[in-house]
Design an enzyme around this catalytic site. Sequence first.
Site, PDB file in Angstrom:
ATOM      1  CB  ALA A  88      -0.909  -0.011   1.224  1.00 39.31           C
ATOM      2  CG  ASN A  89      -0.137   4.649  -1.730  1.00 42.50           C
ATOM      3  OD1 ASN A  89      -0.897   5.452  -1.208  1.00 42.50           O
ATOM      4  ND2 ASN A  89      -0.444   4.003  -2.847  1.00 42.50           N
ATOM      5  NE  ARG A  90       4.992   7.161   4.534  1.00 44.80           N
ATOM      6  CZ  ARG A  90       5.231   6.487   5.642  1.00 44.80           C
ATOM      7  NH1 ARG A  90       4.291   6.373   6.554  1.00 44.80           N
ATOM      8  NH2 ARG A  90       6.402   5.921   5.836  1.00 44.80           N
ATOM      9  CB  SER A  91      -2.839   7.963  -0.737  1.00 45.02           C
ATOM     10  OG  SER A  91      -4.058   8.611  -1.005  1.00 45.02           O
ATOM     11  CB  ALA A  98      -1.667   7.359  -4.090  1.00 43.82           C
TER      12      ALA A  98
END
Length: 427
Positions: free
Chosen positions: A232-235, A298
Amino acid sequence: MSRSPSAPGPLAGRRILLIVGGGIAAYKALDLIRRLRDRGAAVRPLLTESAQEFITPLAAASLAGERAHTDLFDRESEAEIGHIRLARDADAVVVAPATANMMARMATGHAPDLAATVLLATTLPILIAPAMNVRMWLHPATQRNLATLKGDGVAVVGPNEGAMAEAEFGPGRLAEPHEIADALEAMLVQRSEPRDFGFLAGREVPKKLAGRHVLVTSGPTHEAIDPVRYLANRSSGRQGHAVAAAAAAAGARVTLVSGPVTIPDPAGVAVVRVESARAMLAAVEAALPADLAVFAAAVGDWRPAETRDAKIKKDGHAPAPLALVENPDILATISARAEGRPPLVVGFAAETDAVLDNARKKIARKGCDLIVANDVSAEGGVMGGSENTVHLVARDGSVETWPKLDKEEVGRRLVARFAALLEARRG
Ligand code: CTP
């Protein structure tokens, strides 16, 4: 802030409606009129009845070079200039001093006099400068009203701490006139579209996107490794959700395709929840046609080459390196559609360095019409944070940089811009 009177600043040519409340601090409103005029603004004073116990309409009018409005004067001349025109015919409203009573009226929408009626009717940016006894200021009722007003988009300057009229000490003193003038300048710079402020504050919404279908992607994607793990990512989804909310407020039918987020769904928006990039692409394609597509998600660039059905066990040794394959590029796919391409396709560019250069390359590579670029390096705190500094990059490489704003404000301004672009294309 000092400036020679001739140098044009944000107040040059602006029309300010100055509402003066009661209290001993009302005398400072006279100095405020002078300072605002020094900075190039035209000031129209409006005095409440209790303000007139401390200063006269004649004094205010002499300094302003304009007639001062009062309940009495306006009852007589309602036909000449009504309260609705007073509420519209300016670039901003300043309330100084704002008494506890006036703040309570503003917070509850109670409008028994001209000042309160104008404040209820206006959609202009409002700055209040509270002044009152320290106990009144600190009272939970006033603090509740303050929070309500801030939530309504009202800007606040002061009060300052200091010795007060009743030999008490604490917060409650009216901010100094030059501080009020500075705060007003800051507000006008931040909110560069004052006539639209009602819409920006969510109080009055021109339905500029009525009849349009707007498609927005938002949030991160989760790319499953096994049933319990993912990439995943931090969005946080805040920026994309803010765009969707603003588009709905502007009258559009909105489809929001959102990756996994913890923030609430925006009001009046159809939300399609997805996890992976491939699911997001499928949901976007299913939602077409659209007049405007904004790709704020994102999207994970890669996913594991293989998703295990069962949880990967440690088994006493290190796991094999995770093989990754590239995800479909949703923005590029939709931009390249021969049929059913939305007339306006907007991408976002999350960059940690060479923000503008990378954004220019991205707009060419992805084939979209506009890129909203932002710096997501860790120092900026944009990813997951509440504020954003964006650059609008057009296909010809031209760039427009906006000041640092909260993401909701960025969303509203972007939507206003997209609506204008769509209108220009139609016209
Ligand atoms: N985007 C997309 N699908 C992807 C990757 C990105 O739709 N698989 C969209 C994003 O929603 C955004 C734009 O493309 O509107 C740019 O995203 P960004 O992450 O900045 O760019 P990338 O294409 O991932 O390029 P890079 O990682 O090289 O910066």
